[in-house]
Design a protein around this motif. Sequence first.
Motif, PDB file in Angstrom:
ATOM      1  N   GLY A 192      55.866  51.404  35.056  1.00 60.21           N
ATOM      2  CA  GLY A 192      54.602  52.136  34.444  1.00 60.21           C
ATOM      3  C   GLY A 192      54.975  52.054  32.923  1.00 60.21           C
ATOM      4  N   ILE A 193      54.256  50.871  32.290  1.00 59.08           N
ATOM      5  CA  ILE A 193      54.150  50.705  30.942  1.00 59.08           C
ATOM      6  C   ILE A 193      52.909  51.006  30.204  1.00 59.08           C
ATOM      7  N   GLY A 194      52.860  51.751  29.129  1.00 59.25           N
ATOM      8  CA  GLY A 194      51.634  51.740  28.627  1.00 59.25           C
ATOM      9  C   GLY A 194      51.832  52.338  27.043  1.00 59.25           C
TER      10      GLY A 194
ATOM     11  N   GLY B 138      48.970  53.604  32.264  1.00 55.33           N
ATOM     12  CA  GLY B 138      48.533  52.351  31.841  1.00 55.33           C
ATOM     13  C   GLY B 138      47.378  52.170  30.759  1.00 55.33           C
ATOM     14  N   ILE B 139      47.212  50.998  30.403  1.00 53.81           N
ATOM     15  CA  ILE B 139      46.294  51.067  29.281  1.00 53.81           C
ATOM     16  C   ILE B 139      44.817  50.753  29.853  1.00 53.81           C
ATOM     17  N   ILE B 140      44.759  50.663  31.158  1.00 55.00           N
ATOM     18  CA  ILE B 140      43.202  50.571  31.696  1.00 55.00           C
ATOM     19  C   ILE B 140      43.149  51.970  32.470  1.00 55.00           C
TER      20      ILE B 140
ATOM     21  N   THR C 269      43.125  51.555  36.571  1.00 54.88           N
ATOM     22  CA  THR C 269      44.467  51.218  37.457  1.00 54.88           C
ATOM     23  C   THR C 269      44.677  52.408  38.307  1.00 54.88           C
ATOM     24  N   GLY C 270      45.349  52.356  39.319  1.00 56.88           N
ATOM     25  CA  GLY C 270      45.894  53.404  40.237  1.00 56.88           C
ATOM     26  C   GLY C 270      47.304  54.017  39.558  1.00 56.88           C
ATOM     27  N   ILE C 271      47.346  55.196  39.580  1.00 54.94           N
ATOM     28  CA  ILE C 271      48.689  55.959  39.330  1.00 54.94           C
ATOM     29  C   ILE C 271      49.693  55.599  40.333  1.00 54.94           C
ATOM     30  N   GLY C 272      49.476  55.249  41.450  1.00 53.53           N
ATOM     31  CA  GLY C 272      50.144  55.040  42.639  1.00 53.53           C
ATOM     32  C   GLY C 272      51.194  53.669  42.333  1.00 53.53           C
ATOM     33  N   GLY C 273      50.596  52.548  42.460  1.00 55.43           N
ATOM     34  CA  GLY C 273      51.481  51.365  42.129  1.00 55.43           C
ATOM     35  C   GLY C 273      51.856  51.241  40.975  1.00 55.43           C
ATOM     36  N   LEU C 274      51.311  51.525  39.823  1.00 55.41           N
ATOM     37  CA  LEU C 274      51.847  51.487  38.582  1.00 55.41           C
ATOM     38  C   LEU C 274      52.722  52.431  38.485  1.00 55.41           C
TER      39      LEU C 274
ATOM     40  N   GLY D 264      61.038  39.829  35.400  1.00 57.56           N
ATOM     41  CA  GLY D 264      59.995  40.214  34.533  1.00 57.56           C
ATOM     42  C   GLY D 264      59.232  41.401  35.491  1.00 57.56           C
ATOM     43  N   TYR D 265      58.568  42.376  34.807  1.00 55.24           N
ATOM     44  CA  TYR D 265      58.245  43.590  35.597  1.00 55.24           C
ATOM     45  C   TYR D 265      57.234  43.297  36.803  1.00 55.24           C
ATOM     46  N   ILE D 266      57.458  43.863  37.787  1.00 50.71           N
ATOM     47  CA  ILE D 266      57.106  43.532  39.087  1.00 50.71           C
ATOM     48  C   ILE D 266      55.742  43.775  39.497  1.00 50.71           C
TER      49      ILE D 266
ATOM     50  N   ALA E 200      54.592  55.725  51.804  1.00 55.14           N
ATOM     51  CA  ALA E 200      53.236  55.907  51.282  1.00 55.14           C
ATOM     52  C   ALA E 200      53.146  57.421  50.564  1.00 55.14           C
ATOM     53  N   VAL E 201      53.123  57.156  49.226  1.00 57.82           N
ATOM     54  CA  VAL E 201      53.121  58.634  48.391  1.00 57.82           C
ATOM     55  C   VAL E 201      51.870  59.231  48.454  1.00 57.82           C
ATOM     56  N   THR E 202      51.861  60.521  48.851  1.00 54.36           N
ATOM     57  CA  THR E 202      50.466  61.071  49.016  1.00 54.36           C
ATOM     58  C   THR E 202      50.310  62.108  47.778  1.00 54.36           C
TER      59      THR E 202
ATOM     60  N   ALA F  78      48.860  48.204  55.070  1.00 59.98           N
ATOM     61  CA  ALA F  78      48.723  48.055  53.439  1.00 59.98           C
ATOM     62  C   ALA F  78      48.423  49.482  53.243  1.00 59.98           C
ATOM     63  N   VAL F  79      49.164  49.855  51.982  1.00 59.29           N
ATOM     64  CA  VAL F  79      48.753  51.084  51.333  1.00 59.29           C
ATOM     65  C   VAL F  79      48.192  50.793  50.080  1.00 59.29           C
ATOM     66  N   ARG F  80      46.940  51.332  49.871  1.00 59.43           N
ATOM     67  CA  ARG F  80      46.050  51.061  48.832  1.00 59.43           C
ATOM     68  C   ARG F  80      46.066  52.414  47.978  1.00 59.43           C
ATOM     69  N   GLY F  81      46.448  52.264  46.622  1.00 64.13           N
ATOM     70  CA  GLY F  81      46.010  53.464  45.586  1.00 64.13           C
ATOM     71  C   GLY F  81      44.841  53.013  44.667  1.00 64.13           C
ATOM     72  N   GLY F  82      45.166  52.413  43.615  1.00 63.02           N
ATOM     73  CA  GLY F  82      43.960  51.920  42.781  1.00 63.02           C
ATOM     74  C   GLY F  82      43.539  50.544  43.300  1.00 63.02           C
ATOM     75  N   GLY F  83      43.990  49.727  43.850  1.00 66.62           N
ATOM     76  CA  GLY F  83      43.871  48.455  44.484  1.00 66.62           C
ATOM     77  C   GLY F  83      43.940  47.307  43.286  1.00 66.62           C
ATOM     78  N   HIS F  84      44.726  47.629  42.172  1.00 67.93           N
ATOM     79  CA  HIS F  84      44.889  46.855  41.317  1.00 67.93           C
ATOM     80  C   HIS F  84      45.942  45.649  41.350  1.00 67.93           C
ATOM     81  N   SER F  85      46.831  45.975  42.234  1.00 66.35           N
ATOM     82  CA  SER F  85      47.787  44.769  42.492  1.00 66.35           C
ATOM     83  C   SER F  85      47.236  43.205  42.478  1.00 66.35           C
ATOM     84  N   VAL F  86      47.643  42.575  41.722  1.00 66.50           N
ATOM     85  CA  VAL F  86      47.207  41.184  41.480  1.00 66.50           C
ATOM     86  C   VAL F  86      47.286  40.404  42.782  1.00 66.50           C
TER      87      VAL F  86
HETATM   88  C1  LIG Z   1      43.308  45.524  34.936  1.00 68.23           C
HETATM   89  C2  LIG Z   1      44.800  45.708  35.007  1.00 68.23           C
HETATM   90  C3  LIG Z   1      45.535  46.592  33.852  1.00 68.23           C
HETATM   91  C4  LIG Z   1      46.950  46.890  34.127  1.00 68.23           C
HETATM   92  N1  LIG Z   1      47.508  47.442  33.282  1.00 68.23           N
HETATM   93  C5  LIG Z   1      48.763  47.864  33.335  1.00 68.23           C
HETATM   94  C6  LIG Z   1      49.564  48.672  32.397  1.00 68.23           C
HETATM   95  O1  LIG Z   1      48.798  49.021  31.304  1.00 68.23           O
HETATM   96  N2  LIG Z   1      50.727  49.042  32.596  1.00 68.23           N
HETATM   97  C7  LIG Z   1      51.527  48.809  33.701  1.00 68.23           C
HETATM   98  O2  LIG Z   1      52.535  49.303  33.849  1.00 68.23           O
HETATM   99  N3  LIG Z   1      50.890  47.952  34.591  1.00 68.23           N
HETATM  100  C8  LIG Z   1      49.450  47.709  34.481  1.00 68.23           C
HETATM  101  N4  LIG Z   1      48.909  46.839  35.605  1.00 68.23           N
HETATM  102  C9  LIG Z   1      49.753  46.427  36.811  1.00 68.23           C
HETATM  103  C10 LIG Z   1      49.741  47.757  37.607  1.00 68.23           C
HETATM  104  O3  LIG Z   1      50.676  48.424  37.471  1.00 68.23           O
HETATM  105  C11 LIG Z   1      49.797  47.043  39.005  1.00 68.23           C
HETATM  106  O4  LIG Z   1      48.682  46.053  39.403  1.00 68.23           O
HETATM  107  C12 LIG Z   1      50.032  48.230  39.841  1.00 68.23           C
HETATM  108  O5  LIG Z   1      50.521  47.627  41.224  1.00 68.23           O
HETATM  109  C13 LIG Z   1      48.481  48.747  40.247  1.00 68.23           C
HETATM  110  O6  LIG Z   1      48.487  49.966  41.053  1.00 68.23           O
HETATM  111  P1  LIG Z   1      47.363  50.351  42.113  1.00 68.23           P
HETATM  112  O7  LIG Z   1      47.702  51.558  42.623  1.00 68.23           O
HETATM  113  O8  LIG Z   1      46.218  50.378  41.173  1.00 68.23           O
HETATM  114  O9  LIG Z   1      47.423  49.053  43.031  1.00 68.23           O
HETATM  115  P2  LIG Z   1      47.385  48.910  44.622  1.00 68.23           P
HETATM  116  O10 LIG Z   1      46.941  47.364  44.770  1.00 68.23           O
HETATM  117  O11 LIG Z   1      46.657  49.965  45.236  1.00 68.23           O
HETATM  118  O12 LIG Z   1      48.866  49.214  44.828  1.00 68.23           O
HETATM  119  C14 LIG Z   1      49.908  48.202  44.536  1.00 68.23           C
HETATM  120  C15 LIG Z   1      51.207  48.382  45.127  1.00 68.23           C
HETATM  121  O13 LIG Z   1      51.522  49.560  45.175  1.00 68.23           O
HETATM  122  C16 LIG Z   1      51.735  50.175  46.294  1.00 68.23           C
HETATM  123  N5  LIG Z   1      50.939  51.526  46.319  1.00 68.23           N
HETATM  124  C17 LIG Z   1      49.772  52.043  45.821  1.00 68.23           C
HETATM  125  N6  LIG Z   1      49.645  53.369  45.757  1.00 68.23           N
HETATM  126  C18 LIG Z   1      50.730  53.588  46.315  1.00 68.23           C
HETATM  127  C19 LIG Z   1      51.293  54.972  47.057  1.00 68.23           C
HETATM  128  N7  LIG Z   1      50.409  56.213  46.717  1.00 68.23           N
HETATM  129  N8  LIG Z   1      52.241  55.168  47.935  1.00 68.23           N
HETATM  130  C20 LIG Z   1      52.692  54.053  48.081  1.00 68.23           C
HETATM  131  N9  LIG Z   1      52.851  52.730  47.858  1.00 68.23           N
HETATM  132  C21 LIG Z   1      51.563  52.728  46.924  1.00 68.23           C
HETATM  133  C22 LIG Z   1      50.798  49.292  47.359  1.00 68.23           C
HETATM  134  O14 LIG Z   1      51.235  49.360  48.730  1.00 68.23           O
HETATM  135  C23 LIG Z   1      51.150  48.077  46.506  1.00 68.23           C
HETATM  136  O15 LIG Z   1      52.415  47.380  47.261  1.00 68.23           O
HETATM  137  C24 LIG Z   1      47.642  46.583  35.434  1.00 68.23           C
HETATM  138  C25 LIG Z   1      46.984  45.828  36.479  1.00 68.23           C
HETATM  139  C26 LIG Z   1      45.579  45.391  36.058  1.00 68.23           C
HETATM  140  C27 LIG Z   1      44.827  44.730  37.334  1.00 68.23           C
END
Ligand SMILES: Cc1cc2nc3c(=O)[nH]c(=O)nc-3n(C[C@H](O)[C@H](O)[C@H](O)COP(=O)(O)OP(=O)(O)OC[C@H]3O[C@@H](n4cnc5c(N)ncnc54)[C@H](O)[C@@H]3O)c2cc1C
Length: 440
Positions: free
Chosen positions: A128-130, A113-115, A118-123, A395-397, A179-181, A51-59
């Motif tokens: 990427g909507i904001g 994003g609006i929070i 949230t990680g730049i990675g997954g978003l 719907g937006y993934i 995995a994007v570094t 599992a690759v974790r960026g900000g960890g916000h994936s639902v």
């Molecule tokens: C509170 C909250 C607010 C949000 N607001 C918005 C918003 O305003 N706009 C919007 O577009 N979305 C929003 N989201 C949704 C958000 O875009 C997704 O949850 C996104 O996946 C979060 O990215 P993350 O890096 O934090 O999550 P993670 O759980 O770390 O990663 C999500 C997915 O992306 C992959 N990933 C993450 N980082 C990398 C990396 N560096 N390289 C390769 N793969 C990676 C992971 O493997 C996983 O599959 C929000 C989510 C939450 C929980």
Amino acid sequence: MITPADPGYDEARRVHNAMIDLHPQAVVRCANAGDVAAVVDFARGASLDVAVRGGGHSVPGFGTCEGGVVADLSAMRGVRVDAERSTARAEGGATWGDFNAAAHAYGLATTGGIISTTGIGGLTLGGGIGYLARGLGLSCDNLISADVVLASGEIVVADEHHNPDLLWALRGGGGNFGAVTSFEYRLSPVREIYGGPIFFDLEHAGEVLRGFRELIADAPEQLGAFPAFQIAPPLPFIPEERHGVPHIAVVTCWAGPLEDGPAAVAGLRDLAPVVGEHVGPMPYPALNAAFDALVPPGLQHYWKANFVTELTDEMIEAHLQHGPRVPVVNSTVHIYPIDGACHRVGPDETAFAYRDANFATVIAGMWPDPADNEANIAWVRDYYAATAPHSAEGGYINFMASDDQGRVKANYRQNYERLRSIKRHYDPDNTFHLNQNITP
Ligand SMILES: Cc1cc2nc3c(=O)[nH]c(=O)nc-3n(C[C@H](O)[C@H](O)[C@H](O)COP(=O)(O)OP(=O)(O)OC[C@H]3O[C@@H](n4cnc5c(N)ncnc54)[C@H](O)[C@@H]3O)c2cc1C
């Protein structure tokens, strides 16, 4: 490396959604691309999930796994701004808070994003909507290059000149390809914005939604704004007797010349009598962090999402039926406009296919007590069922739940087959499958 025997394991295995209760064999806090490549190599060699974790916000909790290894990028958060080129390079585990703080010092920003947590990675990888999307496009539209650890463990650059097909896929294709570094973005001048939330009584919800629909269609692209069903938090600008009561709100963000701000949001403020508002000039990162306290770690999450071409009267009726029943202060429904600059990118220019959608709706169920899971999930599902007939198939993934894998193909429309062939090239064994998966 944190294993089940180590103190801190329980915290390290957790992600933002507290409903996710998985036990990886190890969480590796990577310091650089070399570490990430080592984790990927090890996991592949040992036939373990990675599992690759960026900000960890994936639902759906894609940032952790059961029995596998987590490449946790959360210690890789450096951001370097090149003001001369108006670009920024950010490490793969940075949050929007990290990113905006760095770029703001130069009076620059890009769509995030609006929070702020949230990680730049997954978003970015999902689209990427904001607030800034109408003016600047999606986050992925501003991604100009990436350093990527592939499933083979090889580290490559994806940009216009190197692996351009990989860059195309990273712009909306999610975490499927590596995995994007580090991410490099194009920046635009944004320092102070004029905006904030405006709360209206629910009895005016229909007028507000219909008025918003008309107004946003012709509004200048520097106006970011979205309607929301939201229980009023106990904030000083909302009368005390309204605290805890569901409202319809419009959150505004004017990113044009500050002096034009009051006129730009006046139409939205005039949609109905205002219950309370906190609108004015503020640094863009302040708006980006304004709602963080509503979504602390430790909540249960269940979300659904729709793309919407026209916000029809029937769709608005569905919102009026379910939005007012928003069960807790943390839960919300946002209707984000994704027109303007998002539409100027062709549907096959990036992986993000829905360039004709005018809105992305998220029904975001977030609540503190697991005992309330059933009721809250039911609210999200019923709401979604009522809106789905008036929405596009996809719907937006990034707003989707773990039970939405069946909709992945619909999200990519005509781009799906090309994404599959790129997946076959870069990740033929589906090493990166903990995501809204595009199968090779
Ligand atoms: C509170 C909250 C607010 C949000 N607001 C918005 C918003 O305003 N706009 C919007 O577009 N979305 C929003 N989201 C949704 C958000 O875009 C997704 O949850 C996104 O996946 C979060 O990215 P993350 O890096 O934090 O999550 P993670 O759980 O770390 O990663 C999500 C997915 O992306 C992959 N990933 C993450 N980082 C990398 C990396 N560096 N390289 C390769 N793969 C990676 C992971 O493997 C996983 O599959 C929000 C989510 C939450 C929980």
